[in-house]
Design a protein around this motif. Structure first.
Motif, PDB file in Angstrom:
ATOM      1  N   MET A   1       2.372   1.077  -3.957  1.00  0.00           N
ATOM      2  CA  MET A   1       1.544   1.046  -5.317  1.00  0.00           C
ATOM      3  C   MET A   1       1.086   2.246  -5.913  1.00  0.00           C
ATOM      4  SD  MET A   1      -1.998  -0.458  -3.456  1.00  0.00           S
ATOM      5  CE  MET A   1      -3.287   0.791  -3.000  1.00  0.00           C
ATOM      6  N   LYS A   2       0.687   2.236  -7.365  1.00  0.00           N
ATOM      7  CA  LYS A   2       0.265   3.300  -7.993  1.00  0.00           C
ATOM      8  C   LYS A   2      -1.397   2.957  -7.930  1.00  0.00           C
ATOM      9  CE  LYS A   2       3.809   4.379 -10.823  1.00  0.00           C
ATOM     10  NZ  LYS A   2       5.078   3.805 -10.426  1.00  0.00           N
ATOM     11  N   SER A   3      -1.962   4.078  -7.693  1.00  0.00           N
ATOM     12  CA  SER A   3      -3.418   4.212  -7.596  1.00  0.00           C
ATOM     13  C   SER A   3      -3.977   5.400  -7.795  1.00  0.00           C
ATOM     14  CB  SER A   3      -3.843   3.660  -6.064  1.00  0.00           C
ATOM     15  OG  SER A   3      -5.578   3.450  -6.166  1.00  0.00           O
ATOM     16  N   PRO A   4      -4.824   5.669  -8.511  1.00  0.00           N
ATOM     17  CA  PRO A   4      -5.742   4.834  -9.412  1.00  0.00           C
ATOM     18  C   PRO A   4      -5.092   4.084 -10.449  1.00  0.00           C
ATOM     19  CG  PRO A   4      -6.554   6.881 -10.007  1.00  0.00           C
ATOM     20  CD  PRO A   4      -5.385   7.343  -8.663  1.00  0.00           C
ATOM     21  N   VAL A   5      -5.644   3.134 -11.089  1.00  0.00           N
ATOM     22  CA  VAL A   5      -5.103   2.267 -12.123  1.00  0.00           C
ATOM     23  C   VAL A   5      -5.810   2.394 -13.522  1.00  0.00           C
ATOM     24  CG1 VAL A   5      -4.194   0.078 -12.766  1.00  0.00           C
ATOM     25  CG2 VAL A   5      -4.657   0.487 -10.213  1.00  0.00           C
TER      26      VAL A   5
ATOM     27  N   ARG B   1       0.779  -1.018   0.034  1.00  0.00           N
ATOM     28  CA  ARG B   1       0.042  -0.212   0.104  1.00  0.00           C
ATOM     29  C   ARG B   1       0.959   1.230   0.031  1.00  0.00           C
ATOM     30  NH1 ARG B   1      -4.171  -0.045   2.683  1.00  0.00           N
ATOM     31  NH2 ARG B   1      -4.164  -1.913   3.518  1.00  0.00           N
TER      32      ARG B   1
ATOM     33  N   PRO C   1      -2.841  -5.226  -0.546  1.00  0.00           N
ATOM     34  CA  PRO C   1      -2.172  -3.918   0.015  1.00  0.00           C
ATOM     35  C   PRO C   1      -1.459  -4.155   1.386  1.00  0.00           C
ATOM     36  CG  PRO C   1      -4.378  -3.407  -0.547  1.00  0.00           C
ATOM     37  CD  PRO C   1      -4.311  -4.952  -0.617  1.00  0.00           C
TER      38      PRO C   1
ATOM     39  N   LEU D   1      -9.871  -4.033  -7.434  1.00  0.00           N
ATOM     40  CA  LEU D   1      -8.578  -3.768  -7.785  1.00  0.00           C
ATOM     41  C   LEU D   1      -8.526  -2.199  -7.079  1.00  0.00           C
ATOM     42  CD1 LEU D   1      -6.155  -4.216  -9.732  1.00  0.00           C
ATOM     43  CD2 LEU D   1      -7.520  -2.481 -11.538  1.00  0.00           C
ATOM     44  N   VAL D   2      -7.457  -2.314  -6.268  1.00  0.00           N
ATOM     45  CA  VAL D   2      -6.927  -0.960  -5.718  1.00  0.00           C
ATOM     46  C   VAL D   2      -5.901  -0.207  -6.178  1.00  0.00           C
ATOM     47  CG1 VAL D   2      -8.460  -1.482  -3.844  1.00  0.00           C
ATOM     48  CG2 VAL D   2      -6.315  -2.072  -3.732  1.00  0.00           C
ATOM     49  N   GLY D   3      -4.956  -0.988  -6.678  1.00  0.00           N
ATOM     50  CA  GLY D   3      -3.548  -0.328  -7.148  1.00  0.00           C
ATOM     51  C   GLY D   3      -2.970  -1.239  -8.163  1.00  0.00           C
TER      52      GLY D   3
ATOM     53  N   THR E   1      -7.413   0.976 -16.607  1.00  0.00           N
ATOM     54  CA  THR E   1      -7.782  -0.400 -16.851  1.00  0.00           C
ATOM     55  C   THR E   1      -8.603  -0.350 -18.128  1.00  0.00           C
ATOM     56  OG1 THR E   1     -10.044  -0.019 -15.526  1.00  0.00           O
ATOM     57  CG2 THR E   1      -8.211  -0.913 -14.314  1.00  0.00           C
TER      58      THR E   1
ATOM     59  N   ASP F   1      -8.051  -5.778  -2.854  1.00  0.00           N
ATOM     60  CA  ASP F   1      -8.635  -5.762  -1.393  1.00  0.00           C
ATOM     61  C   ASP F   1      -9.193  -7.171  -1.261  1.00  0.00           C
ATOM     62  OD1 ASP F   1     -11.423  -5.614  -2.359  1.00  0.00           O
ATOM     63  OD2 ASP F   1     -11.422  -3.524  -1.874  1.00  0.00           O
TER      64      ASP F   1
END
Length: 136
Positions: free
Chosen positions: A7-11, A4, A90, A118-120, A13, A113
């Motif tokens: 990571m890159k977020s948002p992704v 967490r 995460p 998908l969170v990242g 898609t 999660d």
């Protein structure tokens, strides 16, 4: 250090019904080489630039540039995506992700999660940036 934190977020898609041509355009516009494939927020696959290249017929096979363009305009992400994606959580540690990367020889980790949303995303490039920071 946990996923967490890095990571890159948002992704960016795509969906399984996204045309390959549109996926290529998204990769080009967003300067990414991989796109998680989601349906209703859930990870269902992964498509990469290399997968698309491998799925695209060679120029002699396509015969004409028009034929190649036509084939790409008909193909969907679902036709080429990887469905057995290894995702991480995460709360996984970076050490755990490195071990997974070495074991499975992969470099892209969608982050989901507990509900599969998908969170990242975390890539080997991100891991190298972490290493560089730690070495400073």
């Amino acid at each position: 250090m946990n996923v967490r934190d890095c990571m890159k977020s948002p992704v960016f898609t795509v969906t399984p019904d996204t045309l390959i041509y549109n996926a290529i355009e998204t990769m080009r516009e967003k300067h990414v080489r991989r796109l998680p494939v989601v349906e209703n927020g859930k990870l269902v696959g992964l498509v990469t630039r290399n997968i698309i290249i491998e799925a695209t017929p060679s120029q002699p096979m396509a015969l004409t540039l028009w034929g190649l363009h036509y084939q790409l305009s008909c193909m969907k992400v679902r036709d080429v995506m990887i469905t057995d994606v290894i995702a991480v959580h995460p709360d996984n540690t970076i050490k755990e992700v490195v071990a997974i990367s070495e074991k499975h020889r992969i470099g892209t980790f969608p982050v989901v999660d507990a509900n599969g949303n998908l969170v990242g995303i975390l890539t080997n490039t991100d891991l190298l940036h972490i290493l560089a920071k730690l070495l400073d």
